[in-house]
Motif scaffolding. Sequence first.
Motif, mmCIF file in Angstrom:
data_model
loop_
_atom_site.group_PDB
_atom_site.id
_atom_site.type_symbol
_atom_site.label_atom_id
_atom_site.label_comp_id
_atom_site.label_asym_id
_atom_site.label_seq_id
_atom_site.Cartn_x
_atom_site.Cartn_y
_atom_site.Cartn_z
ATOM 1 N N LYS A 154 -16.550 8.950 10.126
ATOM 2 C CA LYS A 154 -15.768 7.951 9.395
ATOM 3 C C LYS A 154 -15.888 6.580 10.061
ATOM 4 C CE LYS A 154 -13.875 10.925 6.542
ATOM 5 N NZ LYS A 154 -14.302 11.023 5.183
ATOM 6 N N LEU A 155 -16.116 5.564 9.248
ATOM 7 C CA LEU A 155 -16.150 4.176 9.691
ATOM 8 C C LEU A 155 -15.014 3.457 8.971
ATOM 9 C CD1 LEU A 155 -17.557 1.572 10.912
ATOM 10 C CD2 LEU A 155 -18.817 1.463 8.760
ATOM 11 N N THR A 156 -14.111 2.873 9.742
ATOM 12 C CA THR A 156 -13.017 2.098 9.158
ATOM 13 C C THR A 156 -13.280 0.627 9.427
ATOM 14 O OG1 THR A 156 -11.471 3.919 9.571
ATOM 15 C CG2 THR A 156 -10.520 1.760 9.098
ATOM 16 N N MET A 157 -13.341 -0.159 8.359
ATOM 17 C CA MET A 157 -13.520 -1.608 8.455
ATOM 18 C C MET A 157 -12.168 -2.238 8.145
ATOM 19 S SD MET A 157 -16.777 -1.976 9.090
ATOM 20 C CE MET A 157 -17.714 -3.311 8.431
ATOM 21 N N MET A 158 -11.732 -3.171 9.012
ATOM 22 C CA MET A 158 -10.406 -3.757 8.880
ATOM 23 C C MET A 158 -10.513 -5.282 8.898
ATOM 24 S SD MET A 158 -8.799 -1.147 11.661
ATOM 25 C CE MET A 158 -10.247 -1.318 12.689
ATOM 26 N N GLN A 159 -9.844 -5.904 7.911
ATOM 27 C CA GLN A 159 -9.848 -7.358 7.835
ATOM 28 C C GLN A 159 -8.454 -7.825 7.422
ATOM 29 O OE1 GLN A 159 -12.936 -8.940 5.383
ATOM 30 N NE2 GLN A 159 -12.647 -11.003 6.128
ATOM 31 N N ASP A 160 -7.859 -8.721 8.202
ATOM 32 C CA ASP A 160 -6.514 -9.231 7.953
ATOM 33 C C ASP A 160 -6.601 -10.411 6.985
ATOM 34 O OD1 ASP A 160 -3.851 -9.833 8.027
ATOM 35 O OD2 ASP A 160 -3.840 -10.530 10.105
ATOM 36 N N TYR A 161 -6.679 -10.101 5.678
ATOM 37 C CA TYR A 161 -6.868 -11.145 4.669
ATOM 38 C C TYR A 161 -5.729 -12.163 4.634
ATOM 39 C CZ TYR A 161 -10.773 -8.546 2.681
ATOM 40 O OH TYR A 161 -11.965 -7.910 2.501
ATOM 41 N N ASN A 162 -4.478 -11.699 4.774
ATOM 42 C CA ASN A 162 -3.346 -12.628 4.660
ATOM 43 C C ASN A 162 -2.893 -13.190 6.011
ATOM 44 O OD1 ASN A 162 -2.138 -10.377 5.715
ATOM 45 N ND2 ASN A 162 -0.598 -10.151 4.115
ATOM 46 N N MET A 163 -3.641 -12.868 7.061
ATOM 47 C CA MET A 163 -3.397 -13.427 8.400
ATOM 48 C C MET A 163 -1.976 -13.169 8.904
ATOM 49 S SD MET A 163 -6.312 -14.500 8.917
ATOM 50 C CE MET A 163 -7.277 -15.892 9.352
ATOM 51 N N ASP A 164 -1.434 -11.962 8.622
ATOM 52 C CA ASP A 164 -0.092 -11.650 9.107
ATOM 53 C C ASP A 164 -0.107 -10.820 10.390
ATOM 54 O OD1 ASP A 164 -0.900 -9.202 8.117
ATOM 55 O OD2 ASP A 164 0.883 -8.871 6.882
ATOM 56 N N GLY A 165 -1.290 -10.654 10.976
ATOM 57 C CA GLY A 165 -1.396 -9.973 12.261
ATOM 58 C C GLY A 165 -1.558 -8.476 12.195
ATOM 59 N N ASP A 166 -1.707 -7.909 10.984
ATOM 60 C CA ASP A 166 -1.914 -6.465 10.880
ATOM 61 C C ASP A 166 -2.923 -6.164 9.772
ATOM 62 O OD1 ASP A 166 -0.643 -6.259 8.291
ATOM 63 O OD2 ASP A 166 1.304 -6.209 9.264
ATOM 64 N N PHE A 167 -3.228 -4.876 9.631
ATOM 65 C CA PHE A 167 -4.160 -4.425 8.594
ATOM 66 C C PHE A 167 -3.459 -3.474 7.629
ATOM 67 C CE2 PHE A 167 -6.697 -4.991 12.531
ATOM 68 C CZ PHE A 167 -7.426 -6.088 12.131
ATOM 69 N N ASP A 168 -2.139 -3.681 7.453
ATOM 70 C CA ASP A 168 -1.328 -2.756 6.667
ATOM 71 C C ASP A 168 -1.265 -3.086 5.183
ATOM 72 O OD1 ASP A 168 -0.755 -1.395 9.021
ATOM 73 O OD2 ASP A 168 1.062 -2.577 9.405
ATOM 74 N N ASP A 169 -1.744 -4.238 4.789
ATOM 75 C CA ASP A 169 -1.636 -4.648 3.385
ATOM 76 C C ASP A 169 -2.782 -4.054 2.561
ATOM 77 O OD1 ASP A 169 0.658 -6.487 3.780
ATOM 78 O OD2 ASP A 169 -0.782 -7.496 5.078
ATOM 79 N N GLU A 170 -2.594 -4.089 1.239
ATOM 80 C CA GLU A 170 -3.575 -3.510 0.321
ATOM 81 C C GLU A 170 -4.966 -4.100 0.549
ATOM 82 O OE1 GLU A 170 -4.263 -2.874 -4.471
ATOM 83 O OE2 GLU A 170 -2.414 -3.773 -3.756
ATOM 84 N N ASP A 171 -5.967 -3.233 0.579
ATOM 85 C CA ASP A 171 -7.380 -3.589 0.699
ATOM 86 C C ASP A 171 -7.776 -4.176 2.056
ATOM 87 O OD1 ASP A 171 -7.873 -2.692 -1.898
ATOM 88 O OD2 ASP A 171 -7.447 -4.666 -2.755
ATOM 89 N N GLU A 172 -6.890 -4.109 3.063
ATOM 90 C CA GLU A 172 -7.255 -4.630 4.382
ATOM 91 C C GLU A 172 -7.987 -3.594 5.232
ATOM 92 O OE1 GLU A 172 -4.257 -8.313 5.223
ATOM 93 O OE2 GLU A 172 -3.713 -6.408 6.132
ATOM 94 N N GLN A 173 -8.003 -2.342 4.778
ATOM 95 C CA GLN A 173 -8.765 -1.298 5.458
ATOM 96 C C GLN A 173 -9.593 -0.546 4.430
ATOM 97 O OE1 GLN A 173 -6.907 1.335 8.279
ATOM 98 N NE2 GLN A 173 -5.189 -0.054 8.569
ATOM 99 N N VAL A 174 -10.848 -0.333 4.766
ATOM 100 C CA VAL A 174 -11.726 0.479 3.922
ATOM 101 C C VAL A 174 -12.328 1.558 4.814
ATOM 102 C CG1 VAL A 174 -13.763 0.526 2.434
ATOM 103 C CG2 VAL A 174 -12.275 -1.495 2.447
ATOM 104 N N VAL A 175 -12.236 2.810 4.370
ATOM 105 C CA VAL A 175 -12.773 3.928 5.141
ATOM 106 C C VAL A 175 -14.025 4.437 4.444
ATOM 107 C CG1 VAL A 175 -12.333 6.239 6.050
ATOM 108 C CG2 VAL A 175 -10.469 4.559 5.954
ATOM 109 N N TYR A 176 -15.114 4.462 5.208
ATOM 110 C CA TYR A 176 -16.416 4.923 4.717
ATOM 111 C C TYR A 176 -16.755 6.257 5.376
ATOM 112 C CZ TYR A 176 -17.088 -0.027 3.514
ATOM 113 O OH TYR A 176 -16.951 -1.286 3.009
ATOM 114 N N THR A 177 -17.558 7.038 4.695
ATOM 115 C CA THR A 177 -18.057 8.305 5.234
ATOM 116 C C THR A 177 -19.556 8.163 5.463
ATOM 117 O OG1 THR A 177 -16.375 9.520 4.009
ATOM 118 C CG2 THR A 177 -18.258 10.784 4.840
#
Length: 179
Positions: A154-177
Amino acid sequence: MKKQKLNYLASRLALITLAFTFIVSCSKDDSDNNPDYVGTWVAEYTETQDDVTLDAKEVLTLTENSFIDEGMIKYPVLNVWIKYFEIEGELSVSGNKINVFPNKIGIISIDEETGWLAEDMTYYNYEDGEFDVLLEEFEFEESTEIEYRVDGNKLTMMQDYNMDGDFDDEDEQVVYTRQ
Protein backbone atom coordinates in the motif's frame (compact mmCIF):
# COMPACT_ATOMS: atom_id res chain seq x y z
CA MET A 1 53.49 -26.24 -28.22
CA LYS A 2 49.96 -26.27 -29.64
CA LYS A 3 48.68 -28.32 -26.66
CA GLN A 4 50.34 -25.91 -24.24
CA LYS A 5 48.66 -22.92 -25.92
CA LEU A 6 45.24 -24.66 -25.79
CA ASN A 7 45.72 -25.44 -22.08
CA TYR A 8 46.65 -21.78 -21.47
CA LEU A 9 43.54 -20.54 -23.33
CA ALA A 10 41.29 -23.05 -21.55
CA SER A 11 42.61 -22.02 -18.14
CA ARG A 12 42.15 -18.31 -19.00
CA LEU A 13 38.59 -18.98 -20.19
CA ALA A 14 37.83 -20.92 -17.00
CA LEU A 15 39.25 -18.06 -14.90
CA ILE A 16 37.19 -15.45 -16.78
CA THR A 17 34.04 -17.60 -16.45
CA LEU A 18 34.65 -18.07 -12.73
CA ALA A 19 35.21 -14.33 -12.21
CA PHE A 20 32.08 -13.46 -14.20
CA THR A 21 29.99 -15.99 -12.24
CA PHE A 22 31.30 -14.57 -8.95
CA ILE A 23 30.52 -10.98 -9.96
CA VAL A 24 27.02 -11.85 -11.16
CA SER A 25 26.17 -13.90 -8.08
CA CYS A 26 27.39 -11.18 -5.73
CA SER A 27 25.64 -8.30 -7.46
CA LYS A 28 22.25 -7.27 -6.14
CA ASP A 29 19.11 -7.47 -8.21
CA ASP A 30 18.18 -3.99 -9.50
CA SER A 31 14.76 -4.29 -7.86
CA ASP A 32 16.51 -4.54 -4.46
CA ASN A 33 18.04 -1.11 -5.04
CA ASN A 34 14.80 0.68 -5.93
CA PRO A 35 13.24 3.02 -3.38
CA ASP A 36 10.03 1.70 -1.81
CA TYR A 37 7.78 4.07 -3.80
CA VAL A 38 9.00 2.86 -7.22
CA GLY A 39 6.40 0.80 -9.07
CA THR A 40 2.90 0.86 -10.50
CA TRP A 41 0.13 1.70 -8.05
CA VAL A 42 -3.67 1.69 -8.48
CA ALA A 43 -6.42 3.45 -6.52
CA GLU A 44 -10.02 2.49 -7.35
CA TYR A 45 -13.09 4.57 -6.49
CA THR A 46 -16.48 5.63 -7.84
CA GLU A 47 -17.08 8.91 -9.64
CA THR A 48 -20.54 10.51 -9.64
CA GLN A 49 -21.50 13.29 -12.01
CA ASP A 50 -25.00 14.39 -13.06
CA ASP A 51 -26.56 11.47 -11.11
CA VAL A 52 -24.42 8.96 -13.04
CA THR A 53 -22.00 6.83 -11.02
CA LEU A 54 -19.05 5.18 -12.74
CA ASP A 55 -16.20 3.02 -11.54
CA ALA A 56 -12.94 4.90 -11.81
CA LYS A 57 -9.30 4.28 -11.09
CA GLU A 58 -6.02 6.10 -11.03
CA VAL A 59 -2.91 4.30 -12.19
CA LEU A 60 0.25 5.91 -10.84
CA THR A 61 3.61 4.76 -12.19
CA LEU A 62 6.62 6.03 -10.25
CA THR A 63 10.29 5.67 -11.10
CA GLU A 64 13.13 7.16 -9.08
CA ASN A 65 12.81 10.49 -10.93
CA SER A 66 9.59 10.50 -13.01
CA PHE A 67 5.89 9.78 -12.81
CA ILE A 68 2.88 9.02 -15.00
CA ASP A 69 -0.57 9.51 -13.49
CA GLU A 70 -3.45 8.07 -15.54
CA GLY A 71 -7.15 8.54 -14.82
CA MET A 72 -9.54 5.89 -16.12
CA ILE A 73 -13.26 5.29 -16.07
CA LYS A 74 -15.02 2.01 -16.69
CA TYR A 75 -17.36 2.22 -19.64
CA PRO A 76 -20.30 0.14 -18.35
CA VAL A 77 -21.82 -0.85 -21.69
CA LEU A 78 -18.63 -2.52 -22.94
CA ASN A 79 -17.13 -3.19 -19.49
CA VAL A 80 -13.78 -1.70 -20.54
CA TRP A 81 -11.48 0.87 -18.92
CA ILE A 82 -11.02 4.12 -20.84
CA LYS A 83 -8.15 6.47 -20.08
CA TYR A 84 -9.44 10.04 -19.97
CA PHE A 85 -6.40 11.88 -18.65
CA GLU A 86 -2.67 11.44 -18.23
CA ILE A 87 -0.17 13.64 -16.44
CA GLU A 88 3.56 13.04 -16.86
CA GLY A 89 6.51 14.71 -15.24
CA GLU A 90 9.58 14.59 -13.10
CA LEU A 91 9.87 14.02 -9.40
CA SER A 92 12.38 14.35 -6.61
CA VAL A 93 12.26 12.74 -3.19
CA SER A 94 13.55 13.86 0.18
CA GLY A 95 12.68 11.73 3.18
CA ASN A 96 8.95 11.00 2.99
CA LYS A 97 8.17 13.91 0.67
CA ILE A 98 7.81 13.67 -3.10
CA ASN A 99 7.99 16.84 -5.17
CA VAL A 100 6.28 16.45 -8.53
CA PHE A 101 6.88 18.68 -11.53
CA PRO A 102 4.31 17.97 -14.27
CA ASN A 103 5.48 18.75 -17.80
CA LYS A 104 2.89 17.03 -20.02
CA ILE A 105 -0.88 16.59 -19.76
CA GLY A 106 -3.06 14.48 -22.02
CA ILE A 107 -6.85 14.61 -22.09
CA ILE A 108 -9.64 12.98 -24.06
CA SER A 109 -12.23 15.37 -25.39
CA ILE A 110 -15.95 14.63 -25.58
CA ASP A 111 -17.94 15.30 -28.72
CA GLU A 112 -20.63 17.82 -27.67
CA GLU A 113 -23.22 16.43 -30.10
CA THR A 114 -22.78 12.68 -29.63
CA GLY A 115 -21.39 12.54 -26.09
CA TRP A 116 -18.78 10.04 -27.28
CA LEU A 117 -15.16 10.24 -26.26
CA ALA A 118 -12.61 11.15 -28.91
CA GLU A 119 -10.44 8.31 -30.14
CA ASP A 120 -7.12 10.01 -29.46
CA MET A 121 -5.75 11.80 -26.46
CA THR A 122 -4.58 15.38 -26.99
CA TYR A 123 -1.32 16.23 -25.23
CA TYR A 124 -0.16 19.62 -23.99
CA ASN A 125 3.39 20.43 -22.89
CA TYR A 126 4.37 23.02 -20.32
CA GLU A 127 5.10 25.53 -23.14
CA ASP A 128 1.48 25.38 -24.36
CA GLY A 129 -1.00 28.00 -23.15
CA GLU A 130 -3.59 25.32 -22.32
CA PHE A 131 -1.13 23.58 -20.00
CA ASP A 132 -1.61 26.02 -17.08
CA VAL A 133 -5.40 25.90 -17.45
CA LEU A 134 -5.33 22.09 -17.33
CA LEU A 135 -2.99 22.10 -14.32
CA GLU A 136 -5.53 24.21 -12.46
CA GLU A 137 -8.41 21.99 -13.60
CA PHE A 138 -6.61 18.89 -12.28
CA GLU A 139 -5.72 20.78 -9.08
CA PHE A 140 -1.99 20.54 -9.78
CA GLU A 141 0.61 23.25 -9.47
CA GLU A 142 3.89 23.67 -11.35
CA SER A 143 5.51 22.02 -8.34
CA THR A 144 3.60 20.08 -5.71
CA GLU A 145 4.93 18.51 -2.51
CA ILE A 146 3.17 15.34 -1.39
CA GLU A 147 3.94 13.25 1.68
CA TYR A 148 3.94 9.52 1.19
CA ARG A 149 4.07 6.31 3.19
CA VAL A 150 4.58 2.76 1.96
CA ASP A 151 3.27 -0.09 4.10
CA GLY A 152 3.64 -3.47 2.40
CA ASN A 153 1.79 -3.28 -0.91
CA LYS A 154 0.00 0.00 0.00
CA LEU A 155 1.16 3.51 -0.92
CA THR A 156 -0.57 6.39 0.85
CA MET A 157 -0.18 9.84 -0.72
CA MET A 158 -1.10 12.75 1.56
CA GLN A 159 -1.58 16.40 0.66
CA ASP A 160 -2.92 19.12 3.00
CA TYR A 161 -5.07 20.98 0.45
CA ASN A 162 -6.69 23.39 2.94
CA MET A 163 -3.44 23.99 4.87
CA ASP A 164 -4.97 23.17 8.27
CA GLY A 165 -1.99 21.08 9.37
CA ASP A 166 -3.51 17.62 8.90
CA PHE A 167 -4.56 15.13 6.23
CA ASP A 168 -7.99 14.39 7.73
CA ASP A 169 -10.16 16.25 5.23
CA GLU A 170 -11.85 14.74 2.18
CA ASP A 171 -9.48 13.74 -0.65
CA GLU A 172 -6.32 14.63 1.33
CA GLN A 173 -5.26 10.97 1.43
CA VAL A 174 -5.26 8.51 -1.44
CA VAL A 175 -4.35 4.86 -0.87
CA TYR A 176 -2.92 2.91 -3.80
CA THR A 177 -2.25 -0.81 -4.12
CA ARG A 178 0.94 -2.06 -5.77
CA GLN A 179 0.35 -3.87 -9.05
